[in-house]
Design a protein around this motif. Structure first.
Motif, PDB file in Angstrom:
ATOM      1  N   ASP A 392       0.833  -1.211   0.000  1.00  0.00           N
ATOM      2  CA  ASP A 392       0.000   0.000   0.000  1.00  0.00           C
ATOM      3  C   ASP A 392       0.863   1.255   0.000  1.00  0.00           C
ATOM      4  OD1 ASP A 392      -3.034  -0.843   0.551  1.00  0.00           O
ATOM      5  OD2 ASP A 392      -1.723  -2.203   1.627  1.00  0.00           O
ATOM      6  N   ARG A 437      -6.116   5.717   3.895  1.00  0.00           N
ATOM      7  CA  ARG A 437      -6.037   4.270   3.738  1.00  0.00           C
ATOM      8  C   ARG A 437      -5.894   3.552   5.081  1.00  0.00           C
ATOM      9  NH1 ARG A 437      -7.618  -0.228   1.816  1.00  0.00           N
ATOM     10  NH2 ARG A 437      -6.041  -1.767   1.253  1.00  0.00           N
ATOM     11  N   ALA A 440      -8.891   1.302   7.024  1.00  0.00           N
ATOM     12  CA  ALA A 440      -9.202   0.000   6.440  1.00  0.00           C
ATOM     13  C   ALA A 440      -8.090  -1.006   6.744  1.00  0.00           C
ATOM     14  CB  ALA A 440      -9.386   0.130   4.935  1.00  0.00           C
ATOM     15  N   ARG A 443      -8.194  -2.060  10.481  1.00  0.00           N
ATOM     16  CA  ARG A 443      -9.320  -2.984  10.724  1.00  0.00           C
ATOM     17  C   ARG A 443      -8.982  -4.384  10.216  1.00  0.00           C
ATOM     18  NH1 ARG A 443     -12.620   1.418   9.171  1.00  0.00           N
ATOM     19  NH2 ARG A 443     -12.745   0.591   7.044  1.00  0.00           N
ATOM     20  N   LYS A 444      -8.366  -4.443   9.041  1.00  0.00           N
ATOM     21  CA  LYS A 444      -7.988  -5.742   8.467  1.00  0.00           C
ATOM     22  C   LYS A 444      -6.949  -6.450   9.336  1.00  0.00           C
ATOM     23  CE  LYS A 444      -6.140  -7.817   4.227  1.00  0.00           C
ATOM     24  NZ  LYS A 444      -5.629  -7.531   2.865  1.00  0.00           N
TER      25      LYS A 444
END
Length: 447
Positions: A392, A437, A440, A443-444
């Protein structure tokens, strides 16, 4: 695999996130960052005292070449910090050993490749830099000797990352201080004492890096209880090698994109004339000073976020992020304010050219805002590296580079002001894209 992970999490010690813990890592890292330019400065100062401008120009050219070349391999330090911190957070002592062995092996392989490619690599680099025949010859003399330190330099990147990954920043600082001290003493002896010129300056750098590598290996040996051996199965674990290569690849691409952005900035400034080029070089020192502080906080984020990721401690991870980002914005704002207030004085100290002074003052406000605009980018880089969200980070850097070029294209009519505004947009795009970003990804990772 799941049972092993659960067992390791049970063994992991919880970490209390405090400002004191952040600066226990960030403080030594900031000091170490301040010592980093010493290698090039010492060589330049020693050769400069010989009174030959050709030799001085050659060393300056070679120093730029090594800065860019070794900067590309910064992934060895950053990736090692993250993987070591995660192993420590998980309580996996075997993996902590294996990370060091794998990373050192990779560093030595890359370093050996650079030595083997010495001739074509030097030819390509100095063809791009340009310079007179005499200065290029001196630069090649320095380059051909110092490049032999490549395996040692890259090995030291790994050792520094491994120490920081275990929250041992004091030992990492000691290692860098020793390298710099040996470099200063050896340069003075070889260049000023024996008159060995640029070859002596290069040999001093090789000796300094070699001393650092030996000392770093001795420290690692002691921290591992006098046992550096790693089980063959752990060392050759395919999954971990694929992960190591993927992380390092992503950080390398990210770093190459960052270098491209700053090279583009320099090239566009050069096209605007010598005064603008010189003024931008003076103002770039403000960004460099700001980066020393912000990079220290990024190093703290790498270790703390790596440790809490390895321990699967979502609460600790989020607290680490809040502390690092908060202090990063605070430091960025403080440095920007200092440059706004004292920038004109600093410009006069750096250069005596009235034309360059006047030009630099035109863009002082924009340059002074760089540390504040870059605060999120620096701190989130550390967070993403520690959590090994390297893919990312790579993708968002490429996106930000595209935004940078687009911003420059739209504002090129503003001249050098447009170039500085585009750079600020680039810094903001990096930080804000990672901020968006982040929810997300966290949380993942932690649910």
């Amino acid at each position: 695999m799941d049972a092993r992970a659960d067992d390791l999490r049970d063994r992991a010690a919880p970490v209390t996130m405090t400002t004191r813990r952040v600066f226990a890592i960030a403080g030594p890292a900031m000091i170490a960052n301040l010592t980093t330019p010493l290698l090039g400065i010492v060589a330049t100062a020693a050769v400069g005292r010989l009174g030959d401008s050709t030799l001085l120009g050659g060393v300056a050219m070679a120093a730029v070449a090594f800065d860019c070349l070794f900067w590309l391999f910064g992934f060895l330090r950053m990736g090692t910090v993250a993987l070591t911190a995660q192993a420590q957070g998980a309580g996996d002592d075997g993996e902590r050993r294996a990370v060091l062995a794998r990373a050192v092996g990779l560093a030595l392989a890359f370093g050996a490749a650079l030595v083997v490619l010495q001739r074509p690599l030097g030819a390509a680099i100095f063809a791009m830099i340009g310079g007179s025949d005499a200065a290029t010859a001196a630069a090649r003399s320095y380059f051909d000797v110092r490049l032999w330190s490549a395996p040692l330099v890259l090995g030291n990147y790994v050792l520094l990352g491994w120490l920081v990954g275990q929250a041992r920043p004091g030992l990492a600082l000691l290692l860098q201080v020793v390298v710099n001290a040996v470099n200063i003493a050896a340069t003075a002896f070889l260049v000023l004492g024996l008159g060995a010129g640029v070859v002596g300056a290069a040999a001093a750098a090789v000796l300094a890096e070699g001393t650092g590598f030996v000392l770093g290996a001795a420290i690692a040996w002691r921290l591992l209880g006098g046992q550096l051996a790693v089980a063959r199965a752990a060392l050759l674990r395919g999954e971990e090698w694929r992960r190591l290569v993927a992380i390092n690849r992503d950080i390398l691409i990210r770093t190459a994109a960052l270098i491209a952005a700053f090279l583009f900035f320099t090239a566009q400034g050069a096209r605007a004339g010598d005064d603008v080029l010189a003024a931008n070089a003076v103002l770039n020192n403000f960004m460099l000073i700001g980066s020393f502080f912000l990079d220290g906080l990024a190093t703290a984020a790498e270790q703390l976020c790596g440790h809490t990721t390895g321990a699967h401690d979502g609460g600790g991870f989020r607290r680490a992020v809040r502390l690092v980002v908060g202090w990063g914005i605070g430091f960025g704002a403080a440095v920007s304010l200092a440059f706004l207030l004292a920038g004109a004085v600093l410009i006069d100290i750096i250069t005596t050219s009235e034309a360059v002074r006047a030009t630099a003052r035109l863009y002082l406000t924009l340059a002074a805002l760089a540390p504040l605009c870059g605060a999120l980018a620096y701190t989130f880089d550390g967070i993403f590296i520690g959590a090994t969200w390297s893919r990312d980070m790579r993708n968002l850097m490429i996106l930000s580079l595209g935004i940078y070029f687009a911003a420059w294209w739209l504002m090129q009519g503003l001249g050098n002001s447009g170039l500085w505004l585009a750079l600020l947009v680039f810094l903001l795009a990096r930080g804000l894209s990672q901020l968006l970003r982040y929810p997300a990804l966290v949380r993942k990772a932690f649910g």
